[in-house]
Enzyme design. Structure first.
Site, PDB file in Angstrom:
ATOM      1  N   TRP A  21       0.841  -1.217   0.000  1.00  0.00           N
ATOM      2  CA  TRP A  21       0.000   0.000   0.000  1.00  0.00           C
ATOM      3  C   TRP A  21       0.871   1.261   0.000  1.00  0.00           C
ATOM      4  O   TRP A  21       1.868   1.303   0.730  1.00  0.00           O
ATOM      5  CB  TRP A  21      -0.931   0.023   1.220  1.00  0.00           C
ATOM      6  N   ASP A  49       1.129  -8.822   0.765  1.00  0.00           N
ATOM      7  CA  ASP A  49      -0.239  -8.300   0.674  1.00  0.00           C
ATOM      8  C   ASP A  49      -0.358  -7.221  -0.398  1.00  0.00           C
ATOM      9  O   ASP A  49       0.530  -6.386  -0.553  1.00  0.00           O
ATOM     10  CB  ASP A  49      -0.612  -7.704   2.047  1.00  0.00           C
ATOM     11  N   TYR A  54      -4.805  -0.441  -4.878  1.00  0.00           N
ATOM     12  CA  TYR A  54      -3.527   0.214  -4.603  1.00  0.00           C
ATOM     13  C   TYR A  54      -2.921   0.735  -5.920  1.00  0.00           C
ATOM     14  O   TYR A  54      -2.698  -0.040  -6.861  1.00  0.00           O
ATOM     15  CB  TYR A  54      -2.526  -0.740  -3.917  1.00  0.00           C
TER      16      TYR A  54
HETATM   17  N1  NAP Z   1      -6.882  -3.699   4.672  1.00  0.00           N
HETATM   18  C1  NAP Z   1      -6.673  -2.417   4.672  1.00  0.00           C
HETATM   19  O1  NAP Z   1      -7.611  -1.608   4.638  1.00  0.00           O
HETATM   20  C2  NAP Z   1      -5.257  -1.895   4.697  1.00  0.00           C
HETATM   21  C3  NAP Z   1      -5.025  -0.516   4.872  1.00  0.00           C
HETATM   22  C4  NAP Z   1      -3.704  -0.071   4.926  1.00  0.00           C
HETATM   23  C5  NAP Z   1      -2.655  -0.968   4.784  1.00  0.00           C
HETATM   24  N2  NAP Z   1      -2.920  -2.306   4.574  1.00  0.00           N
HETATM   25  C6  NAP Z   1      -1.809  -3.284   4.384  1.00  0.00           C
HETATM   26  O2  NAP Z   1      -0.887  -3.181   5.458  1.00  0.00           O
HETATM   27  C7  NAP Z   1       0.412  -2.900   4.927  1.00  0.00           C
HETATM   28  C8  NAP Z   1       1.190  -2.087   5.918  1.00  0.00           C
HETATM   29  O3  NAP Z   1       0.512  -0.851   6.162  1.00  0.00           O
HETATM   30  P1  NAP Z   1       1.352   0.492   6.233  1.00  0.00           P
HETATM   31  O4  NAP Z   1       2.205   0.620   5.026  1.00  0.00           O
HETATM   32  O5  NAP Z   1       0.406   1.582   6.572  1.00  0.00           O
HETATM   33  O6  NAP Z   1       2.298   0.136   7.498  1.00  0.00           O
HETATM   34  P2  NAP Z   1       3.048   1.056   8.527  1.00  0.00           P
HETATM   35  O7  NAP Z   1       4.079   0.180   9.128  1.00  0.00           O
HETATM   36  O8  NAP Z   1       2.099   1.710   9.463  1.00  0.00           O
HETATM   37  O9  NAP Z   1       3.712   2.207   7.650  1.00  0.00           O
HETATM   38  C9  NAP Z   1       4.712   1.888   6.717  1.00  0.00           C
HETATM   39  C10 NAP Z   1       5.438   3.159   6.303  1.00  0.00           C
HETATM   40  O10 NAP Z   1       6.153   3.709   7.409  1.00  0.00           O
HETATM   41  C11 NAP Z   1       7.456   4.119   6.987  1.00  0.00           C
HETATM   42  N3  NAP Z   1       8.423   3.219   7.615  1.00  0.00           N
HETATM   43  C12 NAP Z   1       8.380   1.847   7.682  1.00  0.00           C
HETATM   44  N4  NAP Z   1       9.412   1.354   8.360  1.00  0.00           N
HETATM   45  C13 NAP Z   1      10.151   2.412   8.758  1.00  0.00           C
HETATM   46  C14 NAP Z   1      11.341   2.539   9.481  1.00  0.00           C
HETATM   47  N5  NAP Z   1      11.959   1.459   9.962  1.00  0.00           N
HETATM   48  N6  NAP Z   1      11.838   3.785   9.707  1.00  0.00           N
HETATM   49  C15 NAP Z   1      11.204   4.876   9.230  1.00  0.00           C
HETATM   50  N7  NAP Z   1      10.063   4.825   8.515  1.00  0.00           N
HETATM   51  C16 NAP Z   1       9.532   3.596   8.275  1.00  0.00           C
HETATM   52  C17 NAP Z   1       7.467   3.993   5.470  1.00  0.00           C
HETATM   53  O11 NAP Z   1       6.944   5.184   4.899  1.00  0.00           O
HETATM   54  P3  NAP Z   1       7.864   6.411   4.383  1.00  0.00           P
HETATM   55  O12 NAP Z   1       9.287   5.958   4.314  1.00  0.00           O
HETATM   56  O13 NAP Z   1       7.300   6.782   3.075  1.00  0.00           O
HETATM   57  O14 NAP Z   1       7.638   7.492   5.406  1.00  0.00           O
HETATM   58  C18 NAP Z   1       6.482   2.868   5.240  1.00  0.00           C
HETATM   59  O15 NAP Z   1       5.949   2.842   3.942  1.00  0.00           O
HETATM   60  C19 NAP Z   1       0.128  -2.197   3.597  1.00  0.00           C
HETATM   61  O16 NAP Z   1       1.211  -2.262   2.702  1.00  0.00           O
HETATM   62  C20 NAP Z   1      -1.057  -2.999   3.101  1.00  0.00           C
HETATM   63  O17 NAP Z   1      -0.611  -4.218   2.538  1.00  0.00           O
HETATM   64  C21 NAP Z   1      -4.194  -2.760   4.533  1.00  0.00           C
END
Ligand code: NAP
Length: 326
Positions: A21, A49, A54
């Protein structure tokens, strides 16, 4: 990497998984997707996922191209996609779980992913206007036709999931087996109350999303919105209010000494905290660059260090009341 059964199903998912996502197509092309998926797979991740919506389908295209290059044994990994919002404008093609949309949707997703089948399909949101029975039959047929192996729900009410299970049981159809709720220190509602009872009674699995609250729990927003972060992306301005909320930022600050004590980073603490919940089957991590994948995968090593006393301190920071925990 440890593996957990996806609820009561026979398949096991790595306790950390990887989703696309926001990132795939918008921040990561095929090369970067290959790099990040490889890093996750090498760390033991077996679940990736995705969703039709997306990047308007392009996230599936990027993952499909990446999988083609990676040439992994198909039995060694699980792919999911989700349906609800749609990527076409037609009246029956968006914000729906009608039969026509779902049966056409899966065909499009498989083409973009270049796969014969996906392992999991989710109803990305509930549709209040389509009878649940119609959706249950469509999901059952997709599984019977071999286009998917299991199905689940995302952000459905416990009552809606119960109804879907009961319809499936009545007609001997494939039941939904997994919910995909948001779960992180800020958003705990769908892993509490009615839901806990429900995960216990039905053995429903959970693949939880946004463990870092879109990056807020990494501490990177303490000084405002950094360049190149999710909060700075065009199209995601709606996240900015939450990412710069002073009360939320104060809670993140209060987590810092705990991470220091455990000798881990804030993202590792936030991800490991999700894994302490026994009803979580897998935590879907997200990353915009490979260094984040490497850092996040190490969260699995922190889980055992999070004692009940540390969990209580985190509850105090996030104002979780005792009777809300169950
Ligand atoms: N079912 C649903 O409605 C739904 C909704 C949302 C997501 N999802 C699924 O859940 C997955 C994960 O969600 P999410 O991407 O929102 O997860 P998250 O862990 O809350 O956010 C991930 C984002 O945080 C930043 N990040 C990650 N690790 C980091 C680190 N170690 N240090 C600094 N920044 C870091 C990155 O963004 P930046 O580097 O760009 O800042 C990364 O893209 C999605 O890919 C999707 O598959 C499902």
């Amino acid at each position: 990497m440890k593996y957990r059964h996806l609820g009561k199903t026979g398949i096991q998912v790595s306790e950390l998984s990887f989703g696309s996502w926001v990132t795939f197509h918008n921040q990561a092309g095929v090369k970067s997707a290959v790099e990040m998926m490889s890093a996750a797979y090498d760390a033991g991740v077996n679940f990736f996922d995705n969703a039709e919506v997306y990047a308007g389908g392009k996230s599936e295209t990027v993952m499909g191209e990446a999988l083609k290059k990676l040439k992994w044994n198909r039995g060694s990994y699980l792919i999911s996609t989700k349906f609800y919002w749609g990527i076409n404008e037609g009246v029956n093609q968006k914000n729906t779980l009608n039969r026509k949309y779902l049966l056409e949707g899966i065909t499009g997703s498989l083409e973009r992913l270049q796969l014969d089948y996906v392992d999991l399909i989710y109803c990305h949101r509930p549709d209040k206007t389509t009878p649940i029975e119609e959706t249950v039959w469509a999901m059952h047929n997709i599984i019977e036709w071999g286009q998917a192996l299991y199905w689940g729900t995302s952000e459905w009410a416990a009552s809606e999931i119960t109804e879907a299970i009961q319809i499936a049981e009545r007609h001997h159809l494939h039941k939904p087996v997994v919910e995909q709720p948001q779960y992180n220190m800020f958003e705990q509602g769908r892993m509490k109350g009615d839901y806990v009872r429900f995960y216990k009674d039905y053995g429903y699995g959970t693949t939880i999303w946004s463990p870092l609250a879109s990056g807020l729990l990494t501490g990177k927003y303490q000084g405002g919105i950094p360049k190149g972060s999710r909060g700075a992306l065009k199209g995601y301005e709606w996240l900015q209010g939450s990412l710069t909320d002073e009360q939320k930022l104060a809670k993140v600050t209060a987590l810092e000494p705990i991470a220091k004590e455990l000798g881990c980073s804030l993202p590792q603490l936030a991800i490991a905290w999700c894994l302490k919940n026994p009803f979580v089957s897998t935590v879907i991590t997200g990353a915009s660059r490979v260094e984040q994948v490497h850092e996040n995968m190490k969260a699995a090593d922190v889980v055992d260090a999070i004692t009940p006393e540390i969990l209580e301190r985190i509850d105090v920071i996030f104002e979780v009341k005792k009777n809300e925990e169950e």
